[in-house]
Motif scaffolding. Structure first.
Motif, PDB file in Angstrom:
ATOM      1  N   SER A 164       0.837  -1.212   0.000  1.00 19.12           N
ATOM      2  CA  SER A 164       0.000   0.000   0.000  1.00 19.12           C
ATOM      3  C   SER A 164       0.868   1.258   0.000  1.00 19.12           C
ATOM      4  O   SER A 164       0.516   2.267  -0.610  1.00 19.12           O
ATOM      5  N   LEU A 165       2.028   1.175   0.652  1.00 20.05           N
ATOM      6  CA  LEU A 165       2.964   2.314   0.625  1.00 20.05           C
ATOM      7  C   LEU A 165       3.459   2.548  -0.806  1.00 20.05           C
ATOM      8  O   LEU A 165       3.514   3.698  -1.277  1.00 20.05           O
ATOM      9  N   GLY A 166       3.803   1.475  -1.494  1.00 24.21           N
ATOM     10  CA  GLY A 166       4.253   1.610  -2.890  1.00 24.21           C
ATOM     11  C   GLY A 166       3.185   2.250  -3.748  1.00 24.21           C
ATOM     12  O   GLY A 166       3.449   3.157  -4.544  1.00 24.21           O
ATOM     13  N   LYS A 167       1.958   1.809  -3.547  1.00 20.55           N
ATOM     14  CA  LYS A 167       0.840   2.342  -4.335  1.00 20.55           C
ATOM     15  C   LYS A 167       0.623   3.822  -4.028  1.00 20.55           C
ATOM     16  O   LYS A 167       0.401   4.639  -4.919  1.00 20.55           O
ATOM     17  N   GLU A 168       0.710   4.136  -2.739  1.00 19.67           N
ATOM     18  CA  GLU A 168       0.513   5.523  -2.295  1.00 19.67           C
ATOM     19  C   GLU A 168       1.563   6.451  -2.924  1.00 19.67           C
ATOM     20  O   GLU A 168       1.249   7.543  -3.375  1.00 19.67           O
ATOM     21  N   ILE A 169       2.808   5.983  -2.946  1.00 11.77           N
ATOM     22  CA  ILE A 169       3.887   6.795  -3.535  1.00 11.77           C
ATOM     23  C   ILE A 169       3.587   7.057  -5.017  1.00 11.77           C
ATOM     24  O   ILE A 169       3.646   8.200  -5.480  1.00 11.77           O
ATOM     25  N   LEU A 170       3.233   6.004  -5.734  1.00 14.85           N
ATOM     26  CA  LEU A 170       2.967   6.171  -7.167  1.00 14.85           C
ATOM     27  C   LEU A 170       1.796   7.128  -7.379  1.00 14.85           C
ATOM     28  O   LEU A 170       1.815   7.973  -8.275  1.00 14.85           O
ATOM     29  N   GLU A 171       0.781   7.004  -6.517  1.00 13.13           N
ATOM     30  CA  GLU A 171      -0.384   7.892  -6.635  1.00 13.13           C
ATOM     31  C   GLU A 171      -0.029   9.341  -6.346  1.00 13.13           C
ATOM     32  O   GLU A 171      -0.416  10.248  -7.074  1.00 13.13           O
ATOM     33  N   LYS A 172       0.759   9.547  -5.273  1.00 15.36           N
ATOM     34  CA  LYS A 172       1.145  10.912  -4.898  1.00 15.36           C
ATOM     35  C   LYS A 172       1.989  11.577  -5.989  1.00 15.36           C
ATOM     36  O   LYS A 172       2.005  12.794  -6.125  1.00 15.36           O
ATOM     37  N   LEU A 173       2.711  10.744  -6.749  1.00 18.47           N
ATOM     38  CA  LEU A 173       3.529  11.284  -7.841  1.00 18.47           C
ATOM     39  C   LEU A 173       2.703  11.505  -9.104  1.00 18.47           C
ATOM     40  O   LEU A 173       3.203  12.009 -10.102  1.00 18.47           O
ATOM     41  N   GLY A 174       1.438  11.089  -9.051  1.00 21.30           N
ATOM     42  CA  GLY A 174       0.565  11.252 -10.220  1.00 21.30           C
ATOM     43  C   GLY A 174       0.873  10.235 -11.308  1.00 21.30           C
ATOM     44  O   GLY A 174       0.611  10.475 -12.484  1.00 21.30           O
ATOM     45  N   ILE A 175       1.460   9.086 -10.920  1.00 16.28           N
ATOM     46  CA  ILE A 175       1.803   8.062 -11.914  1.00 16.28           C
ATOM     47  C   ILE A 175       0.624   7.114 -12.113  1.00 16.28           C
ATOM     48  O   ILE A 175       0.126   6.520 -11.162  1.00 16.28           O
ATOM     49  N   GLU A 176       0.181   7.046 -13.362  1.00 16.29           N
ATOM     50  CA  GLU A 176      -0.929   6.140 -13.680  1.00 16.29           C
ATOM     51  C   GLU A 176      -0.404   5.041 -14.594  1.00 16.29           C
ATOM     52  O   GLU A 176       0.787   4.999 -14.883  1.00 16.29           O
ATOM     53  N   ASN A 177      -1.323   4.202 -15.063  1.00 22.26           N
ATOM     54  CA  ASN A 177      -0.910   3.170 -16.018  1.00 22.26           C
ATOM     55  C   ASN A 177       0.105   2.185 -15.422  1.00 22.26           C
ATOM     56  O   ASN A 177       1.074   1.805 -16.063  1.00 22.26           O
ATOM     57  N   VAL A 178      -0.106   1.845 -14.146  1.00 20.81           N
ATOM     58  CA  VAL A 178       0.770   0.894 -13.455  1.00 20.81           C
ATOM     59  C   VAL A 178      -0.097  -0.239 -12.919  1.00 20.81           C
ATOM     60  O   VAL A 178      -1.170   0.008 -12.379  1.00 20.81           O
ATOM     61  N   THR A 179       0.376  -1.493 -13.081  1.00 19.86           N
ATOM     62  CA  THR A 179      -0.381  -2.610 -12.499  1.00 19.86           C
ATOM     63  C   THR A 179       0.475  -3.337 -11.470  1.00 19.86           C
ATOM     64  O   THR A 179       1.695  -3.447 -11.622  1.00 19.86           O
ATOM     65  N   LEU A 180      -0.206  -3.812 -10.445  1.00 16.47           N
ATOM     66  CA  LEU A 180       0.466  -4.541  -9.366  1.00 16.47           C
ATOM     67  C   LEU A 180       0.355  -6.036  -9.644  1.00 16.47           C
ATOM     68  O   LEU A 180      -0.750  -6.560  -9.801  1.00 16.47           O
ATOM     69  N   HIS A 181       1.509  -6.706  -9.724  1.00 21.76           N
ATOM     70  CA  HIS A 181       1.546  -8.156  -9.928  1.00 21.76           C
ATOM     71  C   HIS A 181       2.044  -8.797  -8.640  1.00 21.76           C
ATOM     72  O   HIS A 181       3.095  -8.408  -8.129  1.00 21.76           O
ATOM     73  N   ILE A 182       1.293  -9.765  -8.123  1.00 24.90           N
ATOM     74  CA  ILE A 182       1.743 -10.437  -6.891  1.00 24.90           C
ATOM     75  C   ILE A 182       1.847 -11.938  -7.120  1.00 24.90           C
ATOM     76  O   ILE A 182       1.197 -12.500  -7.997  1.00 24.90           O
TER      77      ILE A 182
END
Ligand code: HAM
Length: 417
Positions: free
Chosen positions: A145-163
């Motif tokens: 969730s921290l990784g996602k939050e960072i990407l969101e705060k930077l305004g980075i879209e078009n990213v998918t999370l693979h687990i």
């Protein structure tokens, strides 16, 4: 050579540097909100730390480390990644004696002797987070969730999370056997590197980018089908927590990561805005590292983000902020008395936090004003004998062209208002 960078390195300077500073500020702010404190470990460590933790079947240890002998005959390596150093520091500084878990983040340079290409350098910058002292899947979910939050705060879209989960040793032993049996049937078609990987660590074959190996990998058995009950439970709990957080993910059994220390959860954030090097963030759990490095048995997880790749995405999408070293006021001068006053006034205004600038080159007044325009000063003024005598000068707003008369000792007040 004298004026040429070593291959795979890059200078970072204005205006790009303002993007980096903005990025670092966001990384720090979000980390602090998540309760992490910063850690700075040395840029080099004893080579054996990386050999033991990153693993002698990884490409990093086998081919990519910057290793040298120092003058005392010790084998030293420039850090190829940040996790091993944080684990070493955790043990050496007995951080396990503090309330667990310990959450630490870093922004550091890393070094890998790789073939340079877009998004892949030999010296690069990573942001990373390491949470040490918990086996709970809630920690995995928290770092994700921290990784996602960072990407969101930077305004980075078009990213998918693979687990994915590669399980603990027991699951992996079962899977290794199934994978080896399958690869044995296709052995002749594997690339030479994968033939070696087949012997040392067959999991690495799943990571191979050679097209013929990729075809083989596509039909390979899936690690998730070989997880023990406990490992499966851990993975299911992680998915349940991510669902409850509303974080979307793709279960991707091909994510195995290129470092040997992972156990159970592994994950990557993959960008659709980059070319071949599309993983912006990679991480997972490493429950054996602290114990095997000489500390107590403690669970841990974390990730690292490649900052060059983040900058590439931001640049591509025009998301970088405006440079912030624009001068507020340029104080030009005519004559010796005006020159001295301009220097003293700039010094006094800077002391009050106002970005003032003045001539330190010896330009004509015309050239001074041209320069002031070029560096984007918001206001400018010229001090000469008349201005000093009247203690007043014309303050020009460079954007509107408007000029107002201002007393010299009221300038600070004007800008601070
Ligand atoms: P890694 O996947 O090796 O993981 O690197 C993390 C990220 O660093 C990559 O996803 C990529 O964005 C960036 N990166 C890697 N190599 C290069 C390169 N040569 N040039 C530019 N960027 C690069 C680790 O390093 C682990 N320590 C992550 C981790 C932390 N796992 C648990 N905790």
């Amino acid at each position: 050579m004298l004026t040429q960078l070593p291959r795979g390195t890059k200078d970072i300077y204005a205006p790009e540097i303002y993007g980096w500073q903005w990025l670092e500020e966001i990384l720090r702010n979000v980390s602090h909100i998540y309760g992490a404190s910063e850690i700075r470990t040395p840029i080099f460590e004893h080579t054996e730390l990386f050999v033991k933790n990153v693993g002698d079947t990884s490409d990093i240890v086998n081919k990519e480390m910057y290793t040298f002998e120092d003058k005392g005959g010790r084998s030293i390596t420039l850090k190829p990644e940040g996790t091993a150093g944080v684990a070493r520091s955790f043990i050496e500084n007995k951080m396990y004696a503090n309330p667990q878990p310990i959450k630490q983040y870093y922004i550091t340079k890393c070094f890998r002797y790789e073939k340079p290409q877009a998004g892949r350098q030999r010296e690069f910058n990573q942001y990373g987070i390491e949470v040490i002292g918990t086996y709970s899947p809630a920690a995995d979910a928290e770092v994700i969730s921290l990784g996602k939050e960072i990407l969101e705060k930077l305004g980075i879209e078009n990213v998918t999370l693979h687990i994915n989960s590669i399980g603990n040793e027991e699951s992996r032993t079962l899977y290794h056997k199934a994978l080896k049996d399958y690869l044995a049937e296709n052995y002749d078609n594997l690339c030479p590197a994968c033939k070696e990987r087949y012997e040392k660590n067959p999991l690495r074959v799943l990571d191979c980018k050679v097209p013929s190996c990729k075809d083989i990998v596509d039909a390979a058995p899936s690690v998730i089908d070989y997880l023990t009950e406990e490992d499966r439970e851990h993975f299911n709990k992680l998915k349940e927590i991510l669902d409850s957080m509303g974080i979307a993910y793709i279960v991707d059994p091909r994510i195995v990561r290129g470092l040997d220390y992972y156990t159970r959860t592994v994950f990557e954030f993959i960008s659709g805005d980059l070319g071949a090097q599309s993983t912006v963030c990679g991480g997972g759990r490493y429950d054996k590292m602290i114990g095997e490095t000489g500390g107590p048995e403690l669970g841990a997880c974390g990730f690292a983000i490649g900052l060059e790749r983040i900058m590439m995405i931001l640049e591509k999408n025009n998301k970088l902020p405006e440079p912030k070293n624009k001068r507020t006021l340029y104080i030009g001068s005519i004559g010796e008395a005006g020159f001295l006053k301009s220097q003293a006034l700039a010094y006094a205004l800077r002391n009050k936090g106002i970005a003032a600038d003045c001539d330190i080159v010896g330009r004509s007044v015309k050239a001074q004003l041209k320069y002031s325009d070029k560096i984007g000063s918001k206001y400018s003024m010229v001090l000469g004998d008349d201005e000093l005598k009247n203690n007043k000068a014309g303050l020009k707003n460079m954007e509107t062209g408007e000029v107002i008369e201002i007393e010299l000792d009221k300038i600070a007040e004007f800008f601070l208002k």
